[in-house]
Write an enzyme that holds these catalytic residues in place. Structure first.
Site, mmCIF file in Angstrom:
data_model
loop_
_atom_site.group_PDB
_atom_site.id
_atom_site.type_symbol
_atom_site.label_atom_id
_atom_site.label_comp_id
_atom_site.label_asym_id
_atom_site.label_seq_id
_atom_site.Cartn_x
_atom_site.Cartn_y
_atom_site.Cartn_z
ATOM 1 N N GLU A 169 26.353 -12.895 -27.594
ATOM 2 C CA GLU A 169 25.252 -13.404 -28.486
ATOM 3 C C GLU A 169 23.983 -13.423 -27.865
ATOM 4 O O GLU A 169 23.815 -13.198 -26.582
ATOM 5 C CB GLU A 169 25.645 -15.044 -28.671
ATOM 6 C CG GLU A 169 26.587 -15.135 -29.849
ATOM 7 C CD GLU A 169 25.592 -15.101 -31.239
ATOM 8 O OE1 GLU A 169 24.229 -14.666 -31.270
ATOM 9 O OE2 GLU A 169 26.141 -15.647 -32.409
ATOM 10 N N ASN B 134 21.328 -24.065 -30.697
ATOM 11 C CA ASN B 134 21.590 -22.760 -30.906
ATOM 12 C C ASN B 134 20.845 -21.755 -30.212
ATOM 13 O O ASN B 134 20.885 -21.280 -28.921
ATOM 14 C CB ASN B 134 21.926 -22.544 -32.237
ATOM 15 C CG ASN B 134 22.621 -21.052 -32.686
ATOM 16 O OD1 ASN B 134 23.337 -20.808 -31.570
ATOM 17 N ND2 ASN B 134 22.813 -20.802 -33.774
ATOM 18 N N ASN C 272 20.470 -19.902 -37.462
ATOM 19 C CA ASN C 272 20.883 -18.872 -36.475
ATOM 20 C C ASN C 272 19.844 -18.014 -36.017
ATOM 21 O O ASN C 272 18.559 -18.829 -35.391
ATOM 22 C CB ASN C 272 21.967 -18.113 -37.383
ATOM 23 C CG ASN C 272 23.341 -18.104 -36.697
ATOM 24 O OD1 ASN C 272 23.419 -18.143 -35.325
ATOM 25 N ND2 ASN C 272 24.322 -18.459 -37.397
ATOM 26 N N ASP D 161 23.109 -13.757 -39.054
ATOM 27 C CA ASP D 161 23.266 -14.390 -37.910
ATOM 28 C C ASP D 161 22.329 -14.079 -37.095
ATOM 29 O O ASP D 161 21.167 -14.397 -37.261
ATOM 30 C CB ASP D 161 24.704 -14.066 -37.165
ATOM 31 C CG ASP D 161 25.287 -14.860 -36.139
ATOM 32 O OD1 ASP D 161 24.386 -15.277 -35.509
ATOM 33 O OD2 ASP D 161 26.473 -15.257 -35.954
#
Length: 297
Positions: free
Chosen positions: A21, A105, A155, A202
């Protein structure tokens, strides 16, 4: 909204990751967070990689850099924004715990040194994994304030090269949302940048033609979209696409972080299905996060 055309088949750069990520092109390598391990990994274009550091977080965590080159790490569940000092120690750059008890996040640092972090927000409804998310701003003087709310699963984020627009992926709303950025870093004029139909964006990045690439886990692809929602290119893969970043020597390599998705309850496991894939594309990256780290500021 037109259907996109395939740009070809991506090749594997490296594999054996858990969940990759928050990819960033920095100092001629692709940096990423290997969720589930606490590792931040740096990978060269030839696939040679190393664990650059290990952080006290399992997931979520994300990275970017300050104008002076110091690394920032969002330690999501801990509610802290960490900063790596010259001696490689990690210190607290900002404490977000008073803003939300829910995990944070993603992060993006714009060209003026403003830091945007998303996530947090109110508690999820019964049976839900996530509640409505927020975006917080940490200014260069260290002040912290919330600048947006009610984000439908916040996101990926990216800022245009003129530092005037922030785009955020609202995964659960299946759209990209844009905000104007004020002189003080505040966000206004919220609007739909692109309605993505049945896609779930995302991680995202911006290219020099003003398009956005977004990764999509359930649909197993990365898609290039224009403002307004026209999908013009796509890269199909055999597993969920979690994030993407433009990089390489000329910024025209799209790096894709992909892994097999088996649900939130299985995100931390011994499975190592994560891959870094790459494919040549027509337009280089731009804006923030930036691939041109040497000329970023």
């Amino acid at each position: 909204m037109s259907s996109s055309s395939s740009t070809g088949k991506a090749t594997i750069v490296t594999e054996g990751l858990a969940f990759g990520e928050s990819p960033r092109w920095h100092d001629s390598r692709l940096w990423l967070c290997n969720w589930g391990t606490g590792e931040i990994v740096a990978v060269a274009e030839d696939g040679k990689g190393e664990v650059a550091l290990t952080v006290p977080a399992v997931l979520p965590y994300s990275i970017d850099w300050l104008p002076d080159g110091r690394l920032l790490v969002v330690s999501g569940r801990e509610g802290l924004l960490l900063r790596q000092e010259a001696d490689r120690t990690l210190v607290t750059h900002a404490d977000l715990r008073n803003l939300s008890k829910n995990p944070w996040n993603e992060i993006v640092v714009d060209g003026r040194g403003n830091i945007y972090v998303n996530g947090g927000g109110p508690a999820p409804a019964p049976g839900e994994h996530f509640g409505p998310g927020t975006i917080v701003l940490i200014t260069p003087d260290g002040a912290v304030r919330q600048v947006a709310d009610n984000i439908a699963f916040a996101n990926g984020m990216a800022v245009t090269p003129d530092n005037r627009t922030l785009v955020v992926a609202e995964s659960h709303a299946r759209r990209l949302t844009a905000f104007d950025i004020g002189a003080d870093g505040s966000l206004s004029d919220r609007r739909v940048w692109a309605d993505l139909g049945n896609d779930y964006p995302d991680g995202i990045c911006i290219d020099a033609q003003g398009c956005v690439w977004y990764a999509d886990v359930p649909n197993r692809h990365c898609v290039r979209v224009r403002e307004g929602g026209e999908k013009i290119d796509s890269v199909e893969v055999d597993r969920g696409c979690f994030a993407c970043m433009l990089g390489g020597a000329d910024g025209r390599t799209l790096f894709i972080l992909a892994a097999e998705w088996r649900g939130f309850e299985h995100m931390v496991s011994d499975a190592r299905t994560g891959q870094v894939l790459s494919i040549a594309v027509s337009a280089p990256g731009t804006g923030w996060p930036s691939y041109a780290s040497g000329t970023r500021w």
